[in-house]
Design an enzyme around this catalytic site. Structure first.
Site, short mmCIF file in Angstrom:
data_model
loop_
_atom_site.label_atom_id
_atom_site.label_comp_id
_atom_site.label_asym_id
_atom_site.label_seq_id
_atom_site.Cartn_x
_atom_site.Cartn_y
_atom_site.Cartn_z
N GLU A 106 0.67 -1.22 -0.03
CA GLU A 106 0.00 -0.06 -0.03
C GLU A 106 0.92 1.39 -0.19
OE1 GLU A 106 -3.13 -2.38 2.90
OE2 GLU A 106 -2.56 -0.22 3.31
N CYS A 119 3.22 8.47 1.92
CA CYS A 119 3.75 7.44 2.60
C CYS A 119 3.78 6.29 1.70
CB CYS A 119 2.65 7.08 3.69
SG CYS A 119 3.09 5.97 4.75
N CYS A 126 5.70 -7.41 6.88
CA CYS A 126 6.40 -7.00 8.00
C CYS A 126 6.82 -8.11 9.18
CB CYS A 126 5.92 -5.69 8.61
SG CYS A 126 7.07 -4.72 9.73
N CYS A 130 4.10 -5.59 15.15
CA CYS A 130 3.52 -4.89 16.16
C CYS A 130 2.12 -5.48 16.34
CB CYS A 130 3.38 -3.56 15.75
SG CYS A 130 5.22 -2.92 15.57
N CYS A 133 -0.92 -3.76 14.37
CA CYS A 133 -0.93 -3.46 13.01
C CYS A 133 -1.30 -4.37 12.15
CB CYS A 133 0.54 -3.08 12.73
SG CYS A 133 1.01 -3.00 10.96
N GLY A 175 5.97 -2.51 6.39
CA GLY A 175 7.48 -2.97 6.47
C GLY A 175 8.29 -2.07 7.33
N SER A 230 9.03 4.65 16.27
CA SER A 230 7.89 4.33 16.78
C SER A 230 7.83 3.57 18.11
CB SER A 230 7.36 3.22 15.91
OG SER A 230 6.90 3.86 14.64
N CYS A 349 -2.26 1.50 8.44
CA CYS A 349 -1.30 0.72 7.67
C CYS A 349 -1.57 -0.67 7.44
CB CYS A 349 -0.01 0.87 8.47
SG CYS A 349 1.29 -0.26 8.46
S1 SF4 Z 1 3.61 -0.77 12.66
FE1 SF4 Z 1 5.27 -0.79 11.03
S2 SF4 Z 1 7.23 -2.09 11.84
FE2 SF4 Z 1 5.07 -2.53 13.25
S3 SF4 Z 1 4.33 -4.34 12.09
FE3 SF4 Z 1 3.29 -2.80 11.36
S4 SF4 Z 1 4.49 -2.01 9.40
FE4 SF4 Z 1 5.80 -3.50 10.67
#
Ligand code: SF4
Length: 359
Positions: A106, A119, A126, A130, A133, A175, A230, A349
């Site tokens: 994306e 972005c 990834c 997290c 996410c 990612g 982050s 995301c």
């Molecule tokens: S927030 Fe960013 S670093 Fe964390 S899993 Fe999602 S894409 Fe990966």
């Protein structure tokens, strides 16, 4: 000015040609010399590509026809296909891009006043995991090449009106950019080149969960991009739960690496904190966060969580948002609450890809 968005909706045949976007200026100049052509042809091609927004060699009418034919025979320009294109009323546009090298990512265009920010993703999936996410739910499939990262930028540039330019880039899509640093730096090198997109490193931000050795390599690279870390939790016990990779790193070594990057680059650091209702939005968390950040002179971006289907986390209450803000402001931390742009499209995301994969 050429404006057609190079949308390819069907799955393309496997194309054996090279990908033009994998070549930087020097490599393209070299290719022309090998073809018995003057090196300046590379400058003509790059002008069409980056400034005049051409999507086909046939549009590059100041090149001799035989040269255009040779380019068409040798290279593709855009090799990805647009799988989905969502537009929000606030001007946010989101693309789900099917990559020729496999997988979908994306990327997003945000319109804010005169800003035109994008972005961009750096990996398919990834590995950081997290827990809140959508991008990390299925792990990482692969790194994107430099050309695949650059292609997202150019596709989003094609969404702009003819008289508008991209102004800011954030590597904050799918990612972990620092897990794919060489390819990210290749694409950003093209983005900031005067004959590329011409975007100053001051307007380019690399967002990371914080991989200290890679933060140090970024500092050694010598171009002072903005760094956004982050954090999402003010202590290791909570961060290990929310950002599992923290288990091997720890907040103190992450902060030490961030401090080193600040001293090397001179750029004020940004810390990102996704505020999850009932998880990391307590007064105690705010106090601990203030203790970590108050003497660092950083900017803290607090982002109230955007719920993701299938995940148990929720948006914090108005009361806890206010309390969090008051404690941090009272401690002298420089903070902003980020607006959730594009909230009626799948703007968090990984959500657009996830929704498609799971539908
Ligand atoms: S927030 Fe960013 S670093 Fe964390 S899993 Fe999602 S894409 Fe990966």
């Amino acid at each position: 000015m050429v404006q057609a968005l190079p949308v390819v909706s069907a799955t393309p045949e496997v194309d054996q040609r090279g990908r033009l976007l994998e070549l930087d200026r020097e490599a393209l100049r070299q290719w022309f010399v090998e073809q018995g052509q003057p090196a300046f042809r590379a400058d003509q091609v790059r002008k069409w590509l980056f400034q005049r927004r051409a999507s086909e060699f046939a549009q590059m009418t100041d090149l001799p026809k035989a040269v255009r034919d040779k380019l068409t025979e040798s290279f593709t320009i855009f090799s990805a296909r647009i799988v989905a294109h969502q537009k929000s009323q606030d001007g946010t546009e989101k693309l789900l891009v099917g990559l020729a090298g496999g997988g979908e990512v994306e990327c997003v265009l945000l319109r804010d006043g005169s800003r035109r920010s994008i972005c961009v993703s750096s990996q398919v999936g990834c590995a950081m995991g997290c827990v809140f996410c959508a991008s990390g739910l299925d792990g990482v499939e692969r790194n994107l090449s430099g050309g695949e990262i650059l292609e997202q930028m150019l596709l989003l540039q094609h969404c702009l009106e003819a008289d508008q330019r991209l102004s800011h880039i954030v590597m904050m899509g799918m990612g972990e950019p620092l897990a794919n640093l060489p390819n990210v730096l290749m694409a950003l090198g093209q983005a900031r080149a005067d004959d590329g997109l011409g975007i100053s490193p001051r307007r380019i931000t690399i967002s990371t969960v914080g991989l200290p050795p890679a933060i140090d390599r970024l500092g050694e690279h010598g171009v002072a991009y903005n760094l956004a870390v982050s954090l999402h939790a003010p202590n290791d016990a909570l961060r290990n739960q929310l950002v599992p990779v923290n288990d091997k790193i720890g907040i103190s070594s992450l902060l030490a690496a961030a401090d080193r990057y600040f001293h090397t680059s001179g750029r004020r650091l940004t810390f990102e904190y996704v505020l999850l209702g009932g998880v990391n939005d307590s007064a105690e968390c705010a106090d601990q966060l203030a203790t970590l950040l108050r003497h660092r002179g950083v900017l803290l971006n607090v982002i109230p969580y955007n719920p993701v289907a299938g995940l148990p986390y929720k948006t914090p209450s108005g009361h806890s948002i206010r309390r969090f803000r008051e404690i941090l402001e009272g401690a002298g931390v420089n903070l902003q609450f980020r607006q959730r742009k594009g909230s009626e499209i799948d703007a968090a995301c990984g959500q657009l890809r996830r929704n498609r994969v799971s539908s």
